[in-house]
Design an enzyme around this catalytic site. Structure first.
Site, mmCIF file in Angstrom:
data_model
loop_
_atom_site.group_PDB
_atom_site.id
_atom_site.type_symbol
_atom_site.label_atom_id
_atom_site.label_comp_id
_atom_site.label_asym_id
_atom_site.label_seq_id
_atom_site.Cartn_x
_atom_site.Cartn_y
_atom_site.Cartn_z
ATOM 1 N N ASP A 1 3.471 -4.996 33.637
ATOM 2 C CA ASP A 1 2.961 -4.702 32.290
ATOM 3 C C ASP A 1 1.473 -5.016 32.241
ATOM 4 O O ASP A 1 1.075 -6.158 32.433
ATOM 5 C CB ASP A 1 3.739 -5.547 31.275
ATOM 6 N N ASN B 1 -0.627 -4.423 29.550
ATOM 7 C CA ASN B 1 -1.248 -4.674 28.243
ATOM 8 C C ASN B 1 -0.479 -5.667 27.372
ATOM 9 O O ASN B 1 -0.709 -5.753 26.170
ATOM 10 C CB ASN B 1 -1.435 -3.351 27.487
ATOM 11 N N ASP C 1 2.541 -5.835 26.165
ATOM 12 C CA ASP C 1 3.552 -5.482 25.152
ATOM 13 C C ASP C 1 4.973 -5.702 25.674
ATOM 14 O O ASP C 1 5.949 -5.347 25.012
ATOM 15 C CB ASP C 1 3.364 -4.037 24.654
ATOM 16 N N ASP D 1 4.104 -0.462 32.715
ATOM 17 C CA ASP D 1 3.413 0.785 32.403
ATOM 18 C C ASP D 1 2.658 1.332 33.606
ATOM 19 O O ASP D 1 2.619 0.710 34.671
ATOM 20 C CB ASP D 1 2.473 0.560 31.212
ATOM 21 N N ASP E 1 11.224 11.607 38.375
ATOM 22 C CA ASP E 1 12.653 11.785 38.249
ATOM 23 C C ASP E 1 12.882 13.115 37.542
ATOM 24 O O ASP E 1 12.293 13.359 36.483
ATOM 25 C CB ASP E 1 13.237 10.627 37.406
ATOM 26 N N GLU F 1 20.509 12.994 43.863
ATOM 27 C CA GLU F 1 21.547 12.002 43.572
ATOM 28 C C GLU F 1 22.888 12.738 43.691
ATOM 29 O O GLU F 1 23.394 13.282 42.715
ATOM 30 C CB GLU F 1 21.375 11.423 42.164
ATOM 31 N N ASP G 1 20.861 1.625 39.118
ATOM 32 C CA ASP G 1 22.219 1.758 38.575
ATOM 33 C C ASP G 1 23.193 0.797 39.238
ATOM 34 O O ASP G 1 24.392 0.831 38.934
ATOM 35 C CB ASP G 1 22.755 3.178 38.819
HETATM 36 C C1 GLC Z 1 21.767 8.981 36.933
HETATM 37 C C2 GLC Z 1 20.772 7.882 36.705
HETATM 38 C C3 GLC Z 1 21.314 6.945 35.673
HETATM 39 C C4 GLC Z 1 21.519 7.716 34.395
HETATM 40 C C5 GLC Z 1 22.355 8.966 34.621
HETATM 41 C C6 GLC Z 1 22.241 9.906 33.471
HETATM 42 O O1 GLC Z 1 22.957 8.512 37.451
HETATM 43 O O2 GLC Z 1 20.471 7.246 37.915
HETATM 44 O O3 GLC Z 1 20.477 5.848 35.452
HETATM 45 O O4 GLC Z 1 22.143 6.890 33.458
HETATM 46 O O5 GLC Z 1 21.965 9.680 35.754
HETATM 47 O O6 GLC Z 1 20.984 10.536 33.470
HETATM 48 CA CA CA Z 2 2.834 -2.300 28.731
#
Ligand code: GLC
Ligand code: CA
Length: 558
Positions: free
Chosen positions: A21, A23, A25, A29, A98, A258, A331
């Site tokens: 972090d 800043n 908060d 970031d 992602d 994934e 996860d």
């Molecule tokens: C994937 C992500 C997980 C998320 C899920 C729904 O499994 O790694 O964190 O909750 O997708 O997007």
């Molecule tokens: Ca921050």
């Protein structure tokens, strides 16, 4: 296997909210990440995957995206993102974002417009179905986060929309060509900005069966696992091929899926030379111990199961392509707490897991904090938990008759927040993560486990990760570690894993004693050199390698 630019790299996952972090908060970031690029470079990292940083109501911590073209102000601005990409480039590093396109947020304008006019253009972006007689749900599918996968479309009592995850994550309808075009346009827009590629979220869910129907209920709630409909859904390849051809392939970018359950005969399509993705994660070990009844029934992972799972994955992929190897991610519980037996989470064990993860074939992914051996946190009550998935599993445990104390003890071990507590940089207040109040409490063990302390200790877990990364890149061993064949040397002791990595002119022997007691390993060839060892001593006598508990070594052999 065709050689690719990313094969010899080391990758690292950042969970932005919890990394650094800048800043005060309490939320990590982009400027915080930029400030740690040199740290990552020094660790030996080349590819950095950021969990989602797009504008989001954070119902599922950013995996519910409200605008694919923006940066959530909590994390910074688009200028910060551009700066991050440029700063990474200066250091020969690549940034991955992602790609979450099975669903968007219910606050995305597409969904808002679908609610306004379900019969119009945007209604077709989602799965919107009329309610049955007496308000019956379209099907009895259970969402991953609990409860039915259908909710009433806001403003329309007679309609339901599908969400296989949280109700704030409506599924996008990939059968609709317009949706696919929107996705390709967006992916290319980011790749044109200079991204190295994407990690592709939950992608197996984009293909639904042609007919939606009920399946036999598997719990008292009358619902069935989403897996039932996924197994019936055929033909995802068409979408994934199109995605690859229209986006990733044009940019020679890196993509990692994934993918939990690709069929054996589909693996070449997924990650072969011209696969849909460059790579996919190996979840072989992550799935161990699971129970369809819920987390509260999960069993601890045994060493021999872990060893077997690692080997099976290696065998499955062989020379077809590259897995991305993980010990944990955002996860999963912390790998060192989950894969080492209770009470045995020690420095040697942590290094042993690291060594295995780096020495099998594939692209090693380090999850933030793994490189210092961060551990699970103890959750005293459900109030301390933020993760929506754990909330659900806690309810399941209560419904099964566990007391609140038993329930939190059982599900806490698998809580996704274990991996989401702030990164432990030093022993100052809040582990140096923030000067403010962290969004999620820091693991109190930060006084002992932190980057600063480990940087000053040549025997630390961090120092060991650095050695592993350096070894992977060394002129001497690179070819063998990146491309060498993996040949298992079967052991009578099931808690010991031994394999060769073999290239044209070099053979490495990798041995790991995955238990607290000593073990003897019979060596067949002559040892030339000790390459890496997670303890100080190396004891070989008369062709026998005497291993201490949790010892792991790499030897160059004839
Ligand atoms: C994937 C992500 C997980 C998320 C899920 C729904 O499994 O790694 O964190 O909750 O997708 O997007
Ligand atoms: Ca921050």
């Amino acid at each position: 296997m065709k050689k690719k630019w990313w094969h010899d790299k080391v990758a690292y996952q950042i969970y932005p909210k919890s990394f650094c972090d800048s800043n005060g908060d309490g939320i990590g970031d982009l400027q915080g990440i930029i400030s740690k690029l040199d740290y990552l470079k020094d660790l030996g990292v080349d590819i950095v995957w950021l969990s989602p940083i797009y504008p989001s109501p954070l119902a599922d911590e950013g995996y519910d995206i409200a605008d694919y073209y923006g940066i959530d102000p909590r994390f910074g601005t688009m200028e910060d993102m551009e700066e991050l990409i440029a700063e990474a480039k200066k250091r020969d590093m690549y940034i991955l974002m992602d790609l979450v396109v099975n669903h968007c947020s219910d606050e995305h304008e597409w969904f808002l417009k679908a609610c306004e006019d379900p019969d119009g253009k945007y209604g077709k972006y989602f799965y919107i179905v009329d309610a049955g007689q007496e308000d019956k749900l379209p099907t009895n599918w259970r969402s991953y986060f609990g409860g039915p996968a259908w909710d009433k479309l806001p403003g329309h009592e007679d309609k339901y929309y599908l969400h296989v995850f949280h109700k704030k994550q409506p599924d996008l309808n990939w059968e609709n060509e317009e949706v696919r075009e929107e996705v390709y346009k967006m992916v290319n827009w980011w790749l044109d900005k200079g991204l190295g590629g994407f990690r592709i979220d939950a992608i197996i869910n984009i293909k639904k069966p042609e007919v939606f129907h009920d399946y036999p209920a598997d719990r008292a709630d009358g619902l069935c696992s989403i897996q039932c409909m996924l197994q019936e859904a055929k033909g995802i390849g068409r979408f994934l091929r199109e995605l690859q051809e229209r986006t990733f392939r044009l940019h020679d970018s890196f993509s990692v899926g994934e993918v939990f359950d690709a069929d054996e005969d589909e693996i070449t399509d997924f990650v072969g030379d011209d696969g849909y993705f460059s790579s996919m994660f190996d979840f072989g070990t992550a799935l161990l111990g699971g129970d369809p009844a819920g987390w509260y029934r999960r069993k601890p992972v045994q060493a021999k199961e872990y060893i077997k799972a690692v080997y099976q994955s290696q065998k499955r992929l062989g020379d077809i392509g590259f897995y991305s190897n993980i010990i944990e991610n955002h996860d999963e519980p912390r790998g060192v707490s989950h894969y080492l037996p209770e009470g045995e989470c020690c420095v040697e064990g942590k290094k042993m897991l690291a060594l295995l993860s780096f020495m099998v074939k594939g692209l090693p992914f380090i999850y933030e904090g793994q490189e210092i051996g961060m551990e699970n946190k103890t959750f005293a009550s459900i109030e301390e938990v933020d993760d929506c998935s754990t909330m659900h599993e806690y309810q399941v445990a209560l419904e099964a008759g566990l007391t609140p104390k038993q329930a939190i003890e059982a599900v806490g071990k698998y809580c996704r927040d274990n991996a989401r507590t702030p990164m432990q940089w030093d022993d100052s207040e809040n582990a140096g993560f923030t000067t403010g109040r962290p969004w999620l409490a820091v693991n109190p063990n930060y006084k002992q486990i932190n980057v600063k302390a480990q940087q000053a200790d040549e025997d630390s877990v961090l120092a060991f990760y650095k050695k592993l990364a350096a070894l992977r890149k060394s002129a001497e061993y690179k070819e063998t570690i990146v491309y060498g064949d993996l040949i298992l040397v079967p052991q009578e002791d099931e808690n010991v894993m031994v394999f060769y990595r073999k290239s044209a002119d070099k053979t490495l022997l990798v041995a790991a004693n995955y238990q607290s007691v000593a073990a003897d390993i019979k060596l067949t060839g002559q040892m030339n050199k000790e390459v890496l060892n997670n303890v100080r001593e190396l004891h070989i006598d008369d062709g026998i390698l005497y291993m201490q508990g949790y010892q792991a070594v790499v030897l160059e052999v004839e």
